[in-house]
Motif scaffolding. Structure first.
Motif, PDB file in Angstrom:
ATOM      1  N   PHE A 154     134.419  -8.809  62.673  1.00 46.04           N
ATOM      2  CA  PHE A 154     132.958  -8.879  62.728  1.00 46.04           C
ATOM      3  C   PHE A 154     132.284  -8.326  61.472  1.00 46.04           C
ATOM      4  O   PHE A 154     131.065  -8.391  61.348  1.00 46.04           O
ATOM      5  CB  PHE A 154     132.448  -8.106  63.945  1.00 46.04           C
ATOM      6  N   LEU A 155     133.051  -7.765  60.546  1.00 52.59           N
ATOM      7  CA  LEU A 155     132.484  -7.097  59.374  1.00 52.59           C
ATOM      8  C   LEU A 155     132.563  -7.972  58.133  1.00 52.59           C
ATOM      9  O   LEU A 155     133.546  -8.678  57.912  1.00 52.59           O
ATOM     10  CB  LEU A 155     133.218  -5.779  59.095  1.00 52.59           C
ATOM     11  N   ILE A 156     131.500  -7.908  57.315  1.00 51.53           N
ATOM     12  CA  ILE A 156     131.487  -8.540  56.010  1.00 51.53           C
ATOM     13  C   ILE A 156     131.477  -7.443  54.956  1.00 51.53           C
ATOM     14  O   ILE A 156     131.122  -6.303  55.238  1.00 51.53           O
ATOM     15  CB  ILE A 156     130.268  -9.474  55.843  1.00 51.53           C
ATOM     16  N   LYS A 157     131.858  -7.779  53.738  1.00 47.20           N
ATOM     17  CA  LYS A 157     132.007  -6.778  52.692  1.00 47.20           C
ATOM     18  C   LYS A 157     131.430  -7.303  51.384  1.00 47.20           C
ATOM     19  O   LYS A 157     131.589  -8.472  51.043  1.00 47.20           O
ATOM     20  CB  LYS A 157     133.483  -6.429  52.515  1.00 47.20           C
ATOM     21  N   ASP A 158     130.730  -6.428  50.633  1.00 48.15           N
ATOM     22  CA  ASP A 158     130.227  -6.840  49.324  1.00 48.15           C
ATOM     23  C   ASP A 158     131.252  -6.477  48.245  1.00 48.15           C
ATOM     24  O   ASP A 158     132.317  -5.940  48.536  1.00 48.15           O
ATOM     25  CB  ASP A 158     128.844  -6.255  49.029  1.00 48.15           C
ATOM     26  N   LYS A 159     130.934  -6.753  47.001  1.00 46.28           N
ATOM     27  CA  LYS A 159     131.913  -6.567  45.935  1.00 46.28           C
ATOM     28  C   LYS A 159     132.189  -5.102  45.618  1.00 46.28           C
ATOM     29  O   LYS A 159     133.132  -4.789  44.893  1.00 46.28           O
ATOM     30  CB  LYS A 159     131.452  -7.288  44.675  1.00 46.28           C
ATOM     31  N   PHE A 160     131.383  -4.187  46.165  1.00 52.24           N
ATOM     32  CA  PHE A 160     131.614  -2.762  45.963  1.00 52.24           C
ATOM     33  C   PHE A 160     132.408  -2.129  47.100  1.00 52.24           C
ATOM     34  O   PHE A 160     132.712  -0.943  47.074  1.00 52.24           O
ATOM     35  CB  PHE A 160     130.282  -2.030  45.801  1.00 52.24           C
ATOM     36  N   GLY A 161     132.697  -2.916  48.135  1.00 49.01           N
ATOM     37  CA  GLY A 161     133.428  -2.395  49.279  1.00 49.01           C
ATOM     38  C   GLY A 161     132.552  -1.952  50.433  1.00 49.01           C
ATOM     39  O   GLY A 161     133.053  -1.508  51.467  1.00 49.01           O
ATOM     40  N   LEU A 162     131.225  -2.044  50.282  1.00 51.92           N
ATOM     41  CA  LEU A 162     130.297  -1.712  51.363  1.00 51.92           C
ATOM     42  C   LEU A 162     130.450  -2.739  52.481  1.00 51.92           C
ATOM     43  O   LEU A 162     130.506  -3.940  52.226  1.00 51.92           O
ATOM     44  CB  LEU A 162     128.864  -1.717  50.838  1.00 51.92           C
ATOM     45  N   GLU A 163     130.493  -2.256  53.729  1.00 52.04           N
ATOM     46  CA  GLU A 163     130.694  -3.149  54.866  1.00 52.04           C
ATOM     47  C   GLU A 163     129.469  -3.160  55.785  1.00 52.04           C
ATOM     48  O   GLU A 163     128.718  -2.181  55.865  1.00 52.04           O
ATOM     49  CB  GLU A 163     131.941  -2.746  55.654  1.00 52.04           C
ATOM     50  N   ALA A 164     129.295  -4.273  56.467  1.00 60.90           N
ATOM     51  CA  ALA A 164     128.183  -4.440  57.411  1.00 60.90           C
ATOM     52  C   ALA A 164     128.598  -5.479  58.443  1.00 60.90           C
ATOM     53  O   ALA A 164     129.509  -6.280  58.209  1.00 60.90           O
ATOM     54  CB  ALA A 164     126.919  -4.896  56.690  1.00 60.90           C
ATOM     55  N   PHE A 165     127.929  -5.463  59.587  1.00 59.45           N
ATOM     56  CA  PHE A 165     128.152  -6.512  60.576  1.00 59.45           C
ATOM     57  C   PHE A 165     127.450  -7.789  60.116  1.00 59.45           C
ATOM     58  O   PHE A 165     126.345  -7.732  59.573  1.00 59.45           O
ATOM     59  CB  PHE A 165     127.598  -6.101  61.943  1.00 59.45           C
ATOM     60  N   ARG A 166     128.099  -8.932  60.355  1.00 62.82           N
ATOM     61  CA  ARG A 166     127.436 -10.194  60.034  1.00 62.82           C
ATOM     62  C   ARG A 166     126.253 -10.384  60.970  1.00 62.82           C
ATOM     63  O   ARG A 166     126.386 -10.229  62.181  1.00 62.82           O
ATOM     64  CB  ARG A 166     128.405 -11.367  60.166  1.00 62.82           C
ATOM     65  N   PRO A 167     125.063 -10.691  60.428  1.00 63.84           N
ATOM     66  CA  PRO A 167     123.880 -10.833  61.276  1.00 63.84           C
ATOM     67  C   PRO A 167     124.000 -12.021  62.227  1.00 63.84           C
ATOM     68  O   PRO A 167     124.776 -12.954  61.995  1.00 63.84           O
ATOM     69  CB  PRO A 167     122.742 -11.064  60.263  1.00 63.84           C
ATOM     70  N   THR A 168     123.213 -11.981  63.289  1.00 64.07           N
ATOM     71  CA  THR A 168     123.095 -13.132  64.179  1.00 64.07           C
ATOM     72  C   THR A 168     122.143 -14.136  63.554  1.00 64.07           C
ATOM     73  O   THR A 168     121.463 -13.851  62.574  1.00 64.07           O
ATOM     74  CB  THR A 168     122.560 -12.717  65.552  1.00 64.07           C
ATOM     75  N   GLY A 169     122.057 -15.308  64.142  1.00 61.46           N
ATOM     76  CA  GLY A 169     121.193 -16.338  63.580  1.00 61.46           C
ATOM     77  C   GLY A 169     119.719 -16.001  63.674  1.00 61.46           C
ATOM     78  O   GLY A 169     118.935 -16.322  62.783  1.00 61.46           O
TER      79      GLY A 169
END
Length: 302
Positions: free
Chosen positions: A152-167
């Motif tokens: 369920f997690l996405i990651k940016d190029k710095f390694g910061l993670e977040a949940f993928r948003p809903t529509g």
């Protein structure tokens, strides 16, 4: 066996310790609890607190690691740079402080996609909450019932993670208070993160207030000269929170003066507003970087 004889004698509120991990059982429906006794001490303590809360009511207790930091960024209205300041601090912590950071958004309409430009093939925050809270087996303490975060997690190029948003919409802000407890217990107890940045926006739902209660610091983001009835009502709503004054840090965004702040709990940022089309690059250059470094230093020293 002996276990059933003990249940017959003393009733259901019994916790057994077992020598074999395969015999571990956490069944909230039938109140049957057996813990593998060679778990770590922290894991056993957390499971006992969760079971006690289930049996006798009350708030779910979370075993937060002593190194875990939760920082909430909040504002009484949009346009003050709350999200950009939260994201900049999260990236500073992740990129330069070697912290393992999860970014959470409680905005009504999330702007996470402005900063995570590649929405990897993952389930959304709504799907995660459905899996976590959809049935009784997913309560904290049942390791098999808590969804694995990787899906369920996405990651940016710095390694910061977040949940993928809903529509559309943000289901996280609509949780009940006990559901928010369960969610925070899952993300703080997984061992994956040592820092959680919560972008509150102007959210003051029951779930939002509970999230701020759990925070170690609350950064109230304003612009110079902020005033008005809405601002005062917002601060009045938060004032009843335990330790609110002690946890609050005033972050004055778009500051054009000199110095760092007006008092000991005030930090000024010369500008934390994303340039059109360049939000992904925030914190890589510009005057904001030194100011965010100072803010992060201040938060880590608290």
């Amino acid at each position: 066996g002996a276990g059933e004889e003990i249940r017959d004698a003393y009733g259901d509120n019994i916790l057994f310790l077992t020598d074999r991990e395969s015999d571990e059982e956490i069944d909230y429906t039938n109140n049957r609890f057996s813990l593998y006794k060679y778990r770590s001490g922290r894991s056993i303590a957390k499971a006992i607190f969760d079971i006690f809360s289930h049996l006798f009511g009350g708030r779910v207790l979370k075993m937060k690691d002593k190194d875990m930091r939760i920082v909430a960024f909040a504002s009484f209205s949009g346009g003050n740079g709350c999200t950009t300041a939260a994201m900049a601090a999260a990236r500073e912590l992740c990129r330069f402080r070697s912290r393992r950071v999860l970014y959470l958004s409680l905005e009504d309409v999330e702007s996470t996609e402005d900063y995570f430009t590649e929405m990897q093939d993952r389930g959304s925050i709504g799907e995660y909450l459905y899996r976590l809270l959809g049935d009784r087996s997913a309560l904290p303490g049942n390791r098999e019932g808590v969804p694995i975060l990787d899906g369920f997690l996405i990651k940016d190029k710095f390694g910061l993670e977040a949940f993928r948003p809903t529509g559309a919409g943000n289901p996280l802000r609509e949780l009940e208070e006990e559901e928010m407890d369960c969610f925070l217990g899952a993300v703080t107890g997984c061992g994956r993160f040592d820092t959680i940045i919560i972008d509150m926006g102007s959210c003051i739902t029951g779930a939002g207030i509970r999230a701020m209660e759990e925070a170690d610091s609350i950064c109230i983001v304003e612009t110079p000269g902020s005033s008005g009835t809405r601002r005062e009502k917002y601060k009045s709503r938060l004032a009843g929170m335990p330790d609110f004054e002690a946890k609050t840090v005033e972050v004055v965004n778009m500051w054009e003066g000199s110095g760092t702040g007006e008092n000991a709990n005030s930090i000024c940022i010369r500008r934390a507003a994303g340039e059109a089309g360049r939000r992904e690059e925030i914190l890589l250059e510009g005057t904001i970087q030194k100011d965010i470094e100072g803010l992060v230093d201040f938060l880590l020293a608290r």
